[in-house]
Design a protein around this motif. Structure first.
Motif, PDB file in Angstrom:
ATOM      1  N   PRO A  13       1.265  -1.246   0.231  1.00  0.00           N
ATOM      2  CA  PRO A  13      -0.098  -0.429  -0.364  1.00  0.00           C
ATOM      3  C   PRO A  13       1.313   1.198  -0.089  1.00  0.00           C
ATOM      4  O   PRO A  13       2.413   1.857   0.523  1.00  0.00           O
ATOM      5  N   ILE A  14       0.268   2.496  -0.697  1.00  0.00           N
ATOM      6  CA  ILE A  14       1.217   3.113  -0.527  1.00  0.00           C
ATOM      7  C   ILE A  14       0.582   4.354   0.128  1.00  0.00           C
ATOM      8  O   ILE A  14      -0.521   4.238   0.429  1.00  0.00           O
ATOM      9  N   VAL A  15       1.493   5.618   0.501  1.00  0.00           N
ATOM     10  CA  VAL A  15       1.210   5.971   1.599  1.00  0.00           C
ATOM     11  C   VAL A  15       1.311   7.814   0.633  1.00  0.00           C
ATOM     12  O   VAL A  15       2.007   7.759   0.421  1.00  0.00           O
ATOM     13  N   TYR A  16       0.122   8.247   0.724  1.00  0.00           N
ATOM     14  CA  TYR A  16       0.021   9.554   0.217  1.00  0.00           C
ATOM     15  C   TYR A  16       0.039  10.361   0.651  1.00  0.00           C
ATOM     16  O   TYR A  16      -0.250  10.365   2.419  1.00  0.00           O
ATOM     17  N   PRO A  17       0.507  11.753  -0.013  1.00  0.00           N
ATOM     18  CA  PRO A  17       1.098  12.407   1.459  1.00  0.00           C
ATOM     19  C   PRO A  17      -0.057  13.376   1.727  1.00  0.00           C
ATOM     20  O   PRO A  17       0.094  14.082   2.944  1.00  0.00           O
ATOM     21  N   ASP A  18      -1.538  13.511   0.901  1.00  0.00           N
ATOM     22  CA  ASP A  18      -2.592  14.229   2.807  1.00  0.00           C
ATOM     23  C   ASP A  18      -3.538  12.987   3.171  1.00  0.00           C
ATOM     24  O   ASP A  18      -3.715  11.984   2.298  1.00  0.00           O
ATOM     25  N   LYS A  19      -4.038  13.645   4.342  1.00  0.00           N
ATOM     26  CA  LYS A  19      -4.515  12.676   5.259  1.00  0.00           C
ATOM     27  C   LYS A  19      -6.041  11.795   4.723  1.00  0.00           C
ATOM     28  O   LYS A  19      -6.305  11.224   4.950  1.00  0.00           O
ATOM     29  N   ASP A  20      -6.484  13.141   3.336  1.00  0.00           N
ATOM     30  CA  ASP A  20      -7.735  12.360   2.844  1.00  0.00           C
ATOM     31  C   ASP A  20      -7.553  11.291   2.230  1.00  0.00           C
ATOM     32  O   ASP A  20      -8.099  10.378   2.493  1.00  0.00           O
ATOM     33  N   THR A  21      -6.765  11.285   0.885  1.00  0.00           N
ATOM     34  CA  THR A  21      -6.118  10.337   0.292  1.00  0.00           C
ATOM     35  C   THR A  21      -5.929   8.702   1.232  1.00  0.00           C
ATOM     36  O   THR A  21      -7.036   7.681   0.841  1.00  0.00           O
ATOM     37  N   ASN A  22      -5.139   9.494   2.206  1.00  0.00           N
ATOM     38  CA  ASN A  22      -4.944   7.445   2.732  1.00  0.00           C
ATOM     39  C   ASN A  22      -6.745   8.022   3.486  1.00  0.00           C
ATOM     40  O   ASN A  22      -6.542   5.995   3.830  1.00  0.00           O
ATOM     41  N   ASP A  23      -7.002   8.409   4.379  1.00  0.00           N
ATOM     42  CA  ASP A  23      -8.057   8.365   5.076  1.00  0.00           C
ATOM     43  C   ASP A  23      -9.118   7.344   4.060  1.00  0.00           C
ATOM     44  O   ASP A  23      -9.898   6.517   4.247  1.00  0.00           O
ATOM     45  N   PHE A  24      -9.293   7.609   2.750  1.00  0.00           N
ATOM     46  CA  PHE A  24     -10.270   7.175   1.720  1.00  0.00           C
ATOM     47  C   PHE A  24     -10.508   5.999   1.997  1.00  0.00           C
ATOM     48  O   PHE A  24     -11.241   4.246   1.918  1.00  0.00           O
ATOM     49  N   LEU A  25      -8.259   5.443   1.378  1.00  0.00           N
ATOM     50  CA  LEU A  25      -7.973   4.504   1.210  1.00  0.00           C
ATOM     51  C   LEU A  25      -8.734   2.971   2.243  1.00  0.00           C
ATOM     52  O   LEU A  25      -8.509   2.031   1.732  1.00  0.00           O
ATOM     53  N   SER A  26      -8.400   3.636   2.924  1.00  0.00           N
ATOM     54  CA  SER A  26      -8.324   3.088   4.101  1.00  0.00           C
ATOM     55  C   SER A  26      -9.593   2.414   4.826  1.00  0.00           C
ATOM     56  O   SER A  26     -10.342   1.365   5.224  1.00  0.00           O
ATOM     57  N   MET A  27     -10.693   3.456   4.126  1.00  0.00           N
ATOM     58  CA  MET A  27     -12.045   2.669   4.434  1.00  0.00           C
ATOM     59  C   MET A  27     -12.496   1.854   2.988  1.00  0.00           C
ATOM     60  O   MET A  27     -13.452   1.029   3.780  1.00  0.00           O
ATOM     61  N   CYS A  28     -12.294   1.813   2.111  1.00  0.00           N
ATOM     62  CA  CYS A  28     -11.869   1.026   0.951  1.00  0.00           C
ATOM     63  C   CYS A  28     -11.550  -0.131   0.934  1.00  0.00           C
ATOM     64  O   CYS A  28     -13.004  -1.316   0.965  1.00  0.00           O
ATOM     65  N   ASN A  29     -10.741  -0.351   2.010  1.00  0.00           N
ATOM     66  CA  ASN A  29     -10.346  -1.610   2.354  1.00  0.00           C
ATOM     67  C   ASN A  29     -10.496  -2.068   3.651  1.00  0.00           C
ATOM     68  O   ASN A  29     -11.175  -2.944   3.850  1.00  0.00           O
ATOM     69  N   ASP A  30     -11.381  -1.070   4.398  1.00  0.00           N
ATOM     70  CA  ASP A  30     -12.580  -1.727   6.100  1.00  0.00           C
ATOM     71  C   ASP A  30     -13.538  -2.609   5.333  1.00  0.00           C
ATOM     72  O   ASP A  30     -14.314  -3.493   5.496  1.00  0.00           O
ATOM     73  N   SER A  31     -14.365  -1.273   3.909  1.00  0.00           N
ATOM     74  CA  SER A  31     -15.207  -1.603   3.494  1.00  0.00           C
ATOM     75  C   SER A  31     -15.499  -3.306   2.707  1.00  0.00           C
ATOM     76  O   SER A  31     -15.693  -4.253   2.814  1.00  0.00           O
ATOM     77  N   ILE A  32     -14.597  -2.993   2.189  1.00  0.00           N
ATOM     78  CA  ILE A  32     -13.648  -4.448   1.421  1.00  0.00           C
ATOM     79  C   ILE A  32     -13.979  -6.032   2.658  1.00  0.00           C
ATOM     80  O   ILE A  32     -14.271  -7.659   2.565  1.00  0.00           O
ATOM     81  N   GLN A  33     -12.660  -5.683   3.463  1.00  0.00           N
ATOM     82  CA  GLN A  33     -13.170  -6.383   4.330  1.00  0.00           C
ATOM     83  C   GLN A  33     -14.303  -7.139   5.446  1.00  0.00           C
ATOM     84  O   GLN A  33     -14.535  -8.008   5.522  1.00  0.00           O
ATOM     85  N   LYS A  34     -15.227  -6.326   5.289  1.00  0.00           N
ATOM     86  CA  LYS A  34     -16.304  -6.403   5.968  1.00  0.00           C
ATOM     87  C   LYS A  34     -17.321  -7.428   4.444  1.00  0.00           C
ATOM     88  O   LYS A  34     -18.299  -7.877   5.687  1.00  0.00           O
ATOM     89  N   LYS A  35     -17.232  -7.063   3.820  1.00  0.00           N
ATOM     90  CA  LYS A  35     -18.108  -7.958   2.702  1.00  0.00           C
ATOM     91  C   LYS A  35     -17.447  -9.036   2.734  1.00  0.00           C
ATOM     92  O   LYS A  35     -16.345  -9.922   2.968  1.00  0.00           O
ATOM     93  N   LYS A  36     -18.697  -9.926   2.058  1.00  0.00           N
ATOM     94  CA  LYS A  36     -18.718 -11.330   2.498  1.00  0.00           C
ATOM     95  C   LYS A  36     -19.049 -11.759   1.014  1.00  0.00           C
ATOM     96  O   LYS A  36     -19.357 -11.558  -0.032  1.00  0.00           O
ATOM     97  N   LEU A  37     -17.293 -11.419   0.603  1.00  0.00           N
ATOM     98  CA  LEU A  37     -16.965 -12.088  -1.051  1.00  0.00           C
ATOM     99  C   LEU A  37     -16.709 -13.559  -1.637  1.00  0.00           C
ATOM    100  O   LEU A  37     -16.212 -14.435  -0.908  1.00  0.00           O
ATOM    101  N   LEU A  38     -17.345 -13.943  -2.722  1.00  0.00           N
ATOM    102  CA  LEU A  38     -17.268 -15.582  -3.110  1.00  0.00           C
ATOM    103  C   LEU A  38     -15.754 -15.365  -3.362  1.00  0.00           C
ATOM    104  O   LEU A  38     -15.076 -14.898  -3.591  1.00  0.00           O
ATOM    105  N   PRO A  39     -14.441 -16.470  -3.253  1.00  0.00           N
ATOM    106  CA  PRO A  39     -13.671 -16.675  -3.456  1.00  0.00           C
ATOM    107  C   PRO A  39     -13.048 -16.403  -4.595  1.00  0.00           C
ATOM    108  O   PRO A  39     -13.895 -16.478  -6.161  1.00  0.00           O
ATOM    109  N   ILE A  40     -11.936 -15.966  -4.658  1.00  0.00           N
ATOM    110  CA  ILE A  40     -11.788 -15.421  -6.494  1.00  0.00           C
ATOM    111  C   ILE A  40     -12.393 -15.910  -7.828  1.00  0.00           C
ATOM    112  O   ILE A  40     -12.244 -16.002  -8.362  1.00  0.00           O
ATOM    113  N   VAL A  41     -10.991 -17.446  -7.228  1.00  0.00           N
ATOM    114  CA  VAL A  41     -11.317 -18.337  -8.050  1.00  0.00           C
ATOM    115  C   VAL A  41     -13.213 -18.349  -8.434  1.00  0.00           C
ATOM    116  O   VAL A  41     -13.144 -18.817 -10.189  1.00  0.00           O
TER     117      VAL A  41
END
Length: 150
Positions: A10-38
């Protein structure tokens, strides 16, 4: 052929807003029950195979989140040849924010299209309307392989 350096750092961006946004993206994906990628790739492959208009126009590539390795993403999908396109959905603040932030993350224009029909994966899961909302090829794959859709 995709480059073979798909390292997810994961890239660390110079602005906090972008980093917070990407953290929210990761948190959102972790919460979802997704089918296995295969299973998702196999189902999507059948959708493409059974829809002649898609053959040669759709490519499935499996790699980590694009924002975790921008240089890899750019090597696979050069700006000169590929656009980033999302369905326009102004019904959620999340999607509006996503378009703005991804423009900064990917350093390229983000385009939107207004499809005739639009539904979120989470809506399909919440409503249980799998047979109605999934492509028939994908639905048949899940049923044949006894993959629980929930």
């Amino acid at each position: 052929m995709l480059p073979n350096n798909n390292i997810c750092n994961p890239i660390v961006y110079p602005d906090k807003d972008t980093n917070d946004f990407l953290s929210m993206c990761n948190d959102s994906i972790q919460k979802k029950k997704l089918l296995p990628i295969v299973d998702r790739v196999n189902a999507l492959s059948l959708v493409i195979k059974n829809n002649p208009k898609l053959i040669g126009k759709v490519h499935i590539a499996v790699f980590c989140r694009p924002d975790a390795n921008i240089s890899f993403f750019d090597a696979c999908y050069p700006k000169e040849n590929f656009d980033i396109v999302f369905p326009l959905d102004n019904s959620t603040k999340w999607d509006s924010l996503k378009y703005k932030k991804f423009k900064n993350v990917f350093l390229r224009e983000i385009y939107t299209v207004k499809p005739d029909f639009f539904t979120h994966n989470s809506d399909i899961i919440k409503t249980g309307r799998f047979k109605e909302l999934l492509d028939p090829s994908a639905y048949e794959y899940y049923v044949k392989h006894k993959i629980a859709l929930k």
